[in-house]
Design an enzyme around this catalytic site. Sequence first.
Site, PDB file in Angstrom:
ATOM      1  N   ARG A 148       0.850  -1.202   0.000  1.00 64.39           N
ATOM      2  CA  ARG A 148       0.000   0.000   0.000  1.00 64.39           C
ATOM      3  C   ARG A 148       0.876   1.240   0.000  1.00 64.39           C
ATOM      4  NH1 ARG A 148      -4.795   1.057   2.565  1.00 64.39           N
ATOM      5  NH2 ARG A 148      -4.423   2.953   1.404  1.00 64.39           N
ATOM      6  N   GLY A 149       0.203   2.390  -0.043  1.00 62.45           N
ATOM      7  CA  GLY A 149       0.921   3.658  -0.020  1.00 62.45           C
ATOM      8  C   GLY A 149       0.929   4.285  -1.399  1.00 62.45           C
ATOM      9  N   VAL A 151       2.523   6.018  -4.914  1.00 67.49           N
ATOM     10  CA  VAL A 151       3.450   5.440  -5.896  1.00 67.49           C
ATOM     11  C   VAL A 151       4.900   5.525  -5.406  1.00 67.49           C
ATOM     12  CG1 VAL A 151       4.349   5.687  -8.249  1.00 67.49           C
ATOM     13  CG2 VAL A 151       1.879   5.886  -7.833  1.00 67.49           C
ATOM     14  N   THR A 153       6.072   5.764  -2.353  1.00 71.51           N
ATOM     15  CA  THR A 153       6.274   4.838  -1.233  1.00 71.51           C
ATOM     16  C   THR A 153       6.446   3.410  -1.735  1.00 71.51           C
ATOM     17  OG1 THR A 153       4.761   6.226   0.027  1.00 71.51           O
ATOM     18  CG2 THR A 153       5.272   4.059   0.958  1.00 71.51           C
ATOM     19  N   ARG A 154       5.632   3.027  -2.718  1.00 74.22           N
ATOM     20  CA  ARG A 154       5.700   1.652  -3.226  1.00 74.22           C
ATOM     21  C   ARG A 154       7.038   1.385  -3.897  1.00 74.22           C
ATOM     22  NH1 ARG A 154      -0.408   0.455  -5.568  1.00 74.22           N
ATOM     23  NH2 ARG A 154      -1.430   1.997  -4.258  1.00 74.22           N
ATOM     24  N   CYS A 241     -17.418  -1.226  -3.525  1.00 72.65           N
ATOM     25  CA  CYS A 241     -16.138  -1.671  -2.947  1.00 72.65           C
ATOM     26  C   CYS A 241     -15.045  -2.162  -3.891  1.00 72.65           C
ATOM     27  CB  CYS A 241     -16.406  -2.773  -1.947  1.00 72.65           C
ATOM     28  SG  CYS A 241     -16.433  -2.143  -0.282  1.00 72.65           S
TER      29      CYS A 241
HETATM   30  N1  LIG Z   1      -4.974   2.994  -6.656  1.00 75.39           N
HETATM   31  C1  LIG Z   1      -4.243   4.218  -6.671  1.00 75.39           C
HETATM   32  C2  LIG Z   1      -4.082   4.763  -8.042  1.00 75.39           C
HETATM   33  N2  LIG Z   1      -5.062   5.480  -8.616  1.00 75.39           N
HETATM   34  C3  LIG Z   1      -4.670   5.820  -9.884  1.00 75.39           C
HETATM   35  C4  LIG Z   1      -3.398   5.285 -10.091  1.00 75.39           C
HETATM   36  C5  LIG Z   1      -2.597   5.386 -11.304  1.00 75.39           C
HETATM   37  C6  LIG Z   1      -3.010   6.408 -12.323  1.00 75.39           C
HETATM   38  C7  LIG Z   1      -4.236   6.087 -13.101  1.00 75.39           C
HETATM   39  O1  LIG Z   1      -4.724   4.949 -13.162  1.00 75.39           O
HETATM   40  O2  LIG Z   1      -4.766   7.050 -13.717  1.00 75.39           O
HETATM   41  C8  LIG Z   1      -3.002   4.629  -8.911  1.00 75.39           C
HETATM   42  C9  LIG Z   1      -1.718   3.955  -8.645  1.00 75.39           C
HETATM   43  C10 LIG Z   1      -1.579   2.570  -9.199  1.00 75.39           C
HETATM   44  O3  LIG Z   1      -2.564   1.818  -9.308  1.00 75.39           O
HETATM   45  O4  LIG Z   1      -0.452   2.189  -9.517  1.00 75.39           O
END
Ligand SMILES: NCc1[nH]cc(CCC(=O)O)c1CC(=O)O
Length: 308
Positions: A148-149, A151, A153-154, A241
Amino acid sequence: MSNIIRIATRKSPLAMWQAEHVSALLTDLHPGLEIQIVGMTTKGDKILDAPLAKVGGKGLFVKELEQGMLEDVADIAVHSMKDVPVDFPEGLHLAVIMDREDPRDAFVSNRFDDLDSLPRGACVGTSSLRRQCQLADRRPDLRIEPLRGNVNTRLAKLDAGEYDAIILAAAGLMRLGFESRIRGRISPEDSLPAIGQGAIGIECRRADPRTNDLIAPLHHRDTADRVLAERAMNARLHGGCQVPIAGHALIEGDRLVLKGLVGTPDGSRILRAESDGPREDWEAIGTRVADALLAQGAGEILSALQEP
Ligand SMILES: NCc1[nH]cc(CCC(=O)O)c1CC(=O)O
């Protein structure tokens, strides 16, 4: 007031980038327009330890921003379409869907080129049930661990050696200047993207013609038809969800083709469906794909996951 637009956004680097991007496009379009960025902390940003599916799903990232517009402390909210729930509060609507960035998932690793090169039992980070399900189907031997976290952080967790590889949206990496971290883009056949992935949407008050007019030129019709078809499928399948659902539409000439997927988190069951039609029939196409998935048993899979 009349020459200002206030943008509500989360404070994560990706959300801030997207708000700044919209700000730059709006000031180009409307010289003299002043933009204020109103950073907000959402419940989803505060709860970092629990899987999102358990703490209330995606709506957690948008509620505070919506409240800001209803209370008139902001005029628009800039969202990743992937994080926007199907329903909007009374008085607000999704006014604009912008041109889409690459919707695919990206394979990110410091040691391996792609999924196939991962050794048996390698550890892959993702907290997305959708990615987990498709990954487990393709490589049942992998150890899939939560991640989690935001981008940044990941990526830091990958670099710290906690994982052999991680899966992230290509779009977020590209926007934040991390394109060089992408070892490969995973084809939609191997990882069907999330509904709305790669697209940015703008929400605002319905009864605010000035703001609606100012942002209207940012709307991108191809992306909108695609994302609306994906969302129509999602609406028919459940509502809110976080669940292992994927949906990805393409425009081919004046036809729209939508692929949908529902699976179990462990990849033991994966249902797929596809439909196409004239692009303006996006809603019917989305509903048809959902119905085809439901006919194969998607309802049982999803309701089993949503039990408390
Ligand atoms: N869940 C978080 C999230 N919401 C949108 C993105 C990426 C950018 C997008 O899809 O427009 C991300 C990060 C990921 O899933 O890596």
